[in-house]
Design an enzyme around this catalytic site. Structure first.
Site, short mmCIF file in Angstrom:
data_model
loop_
_atom_site.label_atom_id
_atom_site.label_comp_id
_atom_site.label_asym_id
_atom_site.label_seq_id
_atom_site.Cartn_x
_atom_site.Cartn_y
_atom_site.Cartn_z
N GLU A 130 -4.86 1.90 2.49
CA GLU A 130 -4.96 0.66 3.26
C GLU A 130 -5.17 0.98 4.73
OE1 GLU A 130 -3.41 -2.63 5.82
OE2 GLU A 130 -2.70 -0.57 5.65
N ASP B 248 6.50 0.93 6.89
CA ASP B 248 5.07 0.63 6.61
C ASP B 248 4.53 1.55 5.53
OD1 ASP B 248 2.51 -0.30 6.74
OD2 ASP B 248 2.03 0.59 8.67
N ASP C 176 -0.13 4.38 0.90
CA ASP C 176 -0.48 5.42 1.87
C ASP C 176 0.28 5.22 3.18
OD1 ASP C 176 -2.12 3.07 2.23
OD2 ASP C 176 -3.28 4.18 3.71
N HIS D 3 0.85 -1.20 0.00
CA HIS D 3 0.00 0.00 0.00
C HIS D 3 0.88 1.24 0.00
CE1 HIS D 3 0.57 0.90 4.32
NE2 HIS D 3 0.44 -0.39 4.55
N HIS E 73 3.71 3.43 12.31
CA HIS E 73 2.72 4.36 12.88
C HIS E 73 3.31 5.19 14.03
CE1 HIS E 73 -0.95 1.83 11.37
NE2 HIS E 73 0.08 1.78 10.55
#
Ligand SMILES: [Zn+2]
Length: 396
Positions: free
Chosen positions: A146, A114, A85, A83, A368
């Site tokens: 995602e 990520d 994003d 992904h 994150h």
């Protein structure tokens, strides 16, 4: 990767591409088209064919590109999927989150692990696939959004179905430290809105308190949560073994002495099997529509309860005979299988019959977070895996 020198070059290219990818501020929900064009250009130059699929506003894009087999065989095509994003950044970064910064053995930047690291490796390796005498197709699948409940991938999957792509092996390069992940729970998120009738608190019988009906709804959710526990499959591979349910927030009301006309509840469930999601939703909808709503309407006919689906990320089920896991095990020598608590796009590919594994560079521990990074060595391990895939995709 035949000589020391070319493998260094390959690694340098992956770092250079990762640096470029991080510079695109592709936060979920925002325009990712420049990043997609960047990837498309690299792959097209190598002779890949590609197609794009879009969200309704055409500002967010999925890319699916293919390096065709030169010697077609019955080998299943391989899909390398990531992904594009990233999650938003909060204050407190030591470096600019959108400028890749290397310190010692780590590369810092939003999306480093990520999961732009994986995408960078696939793009850096693509020229080698393009030159190789491939006997199966290699696909590159780059999706949008995602992180916000897999909004982009289902649009791509629909198109794959239309195009008859329903067989293959998919590697989703989410950060797993190159470990094999072969299952995760689903993740369904909802917001339920209650609309009643405002009034003076001294005359509760003349109003419909949205807050009170929302509370009864929340109680029902908690009651159903106990039912979910009882439904835990005997051989569950998850911890906890049952489907979970959580209330994330209740928002409503304006003052002590005003009957609240509006309230909404944010909640989510993580089903271990699809049937739990179906069970929960049908029980809940029945309660809302047959018990709560008629009660609200007795006083105010325009009362309403609306459940909005924020996202329903399909669970990823363990397949004991997974071609995808077998391929990766074969190449890494690692025969372990693990489950994770985060959601991915894996279940979506699995649903259309594509054997899928989650395995990629970097650690979810750094995802994150402030100062997200990837250990550079992880990129090297990923490039090795891609090299192994090449070996399995050419005539011997
Ligand atoms: Zn991710």
């Amino acid at each position: 990767m035949s000589t020391e020198n070319s493998s260094d070059q390959l690694f340098d290219n992956s770092v250079r591409i990762l640096t470029d990818l991080i510079s695109f501020k592709t936060i979920s929900g925002e325009d990712n088209s420049s990043l997609i064009d960047y990837c498309d250009k690299i792959l097209k130059k190598l002779g890949a064919t590609s197609f794009k699929t879009f969200d309704n506003e055409k500002k967010r894009v999925n890319l699916f590109a293919t390096l065709k087999a030169k010697q077609p065989s019955d080998k299943k095509p391989i899909i390398l999927s990531g992904h594009t994003d990233v999650v938003p950044v909060s204050k407190g970064w030591s470096t600019d989150p959108f400028v890749a910064t290397i310190k010692n053995d780590k590369l810092f930047g939003r999306g480093a692990c990520d999961m732009k690291g994986f995408i960078a490796c696939t793009l850096a390796f693509a020229p080698i696939y393009a030159k190789a005498n491939l006997n199966r197709d290699i696909h590159f699948s780059y999706t949008f959004d995602e992180e916000t409940a897999c909004i982009g991938a289902p649009i791509l999957i629909e198109e794959l179905k239309k195009r008859g792509v329903k067989d293959g092996i998919c590697i989703i390069g989410e950060p797993t430290n190159m470990k094999i992940i072969d299952a995760h729970k689903g993740c369904y998120e909802y917001t339920t809105y209650f609309e009643g009738l405002a009034g003076h608190s001294s005359a509760p019988h003349k109003g419909v308190s949205a807050v009170e009906y929302a509370s009864r709804y929340v109680n029902k959710l908690i009651e159903l949560r106990e039912e979910l526990k009882k439904r835990a499959p005997k051989d569950s591979i998850f911890d906890p073994p049952h489907s979970t349910l959580s209330i994330g927030g209740i928002f409503g009301g304006i003052a002590h002495n005003v009957i609240a006309d509006k309230c909404h509840v944010n909640w989510e469930t993580r089903p271990v099997v699809k049937e739990d999601g179906v069970f929960l939703n049908s029980e809940l909808d029945k309660y809302a529509n047959e018990i709560l709503l008629p009660d609200m309407k007795k006083i105010f006919p325009n009362s309403s309860i609306t459940k909005k689906i924020i996202g329903e990320v399909t669970g990823f089920d363990r397949d004991e005979n997974s071609n995808a896991c077998e391929l990766v095990s074969n190449l890494t020598g690692d025969n372990t299988r693990e489950v994770v608590s985060f959601g991915t796009e894996a279940g979506l590919f699995q649903e259309i019959g594509i054997s899928t594994v989650v395995c990629g560079p970097g650690s979810i521990e750094q995802a994150h977070k402030i100062d997200e990074y990837i250990v550079l060595d992880e990129l090297k391990k990923c490039l090795e895996l891609l090299n192994g895939i090449k070996a399995k995709s050419i005539l011997n």
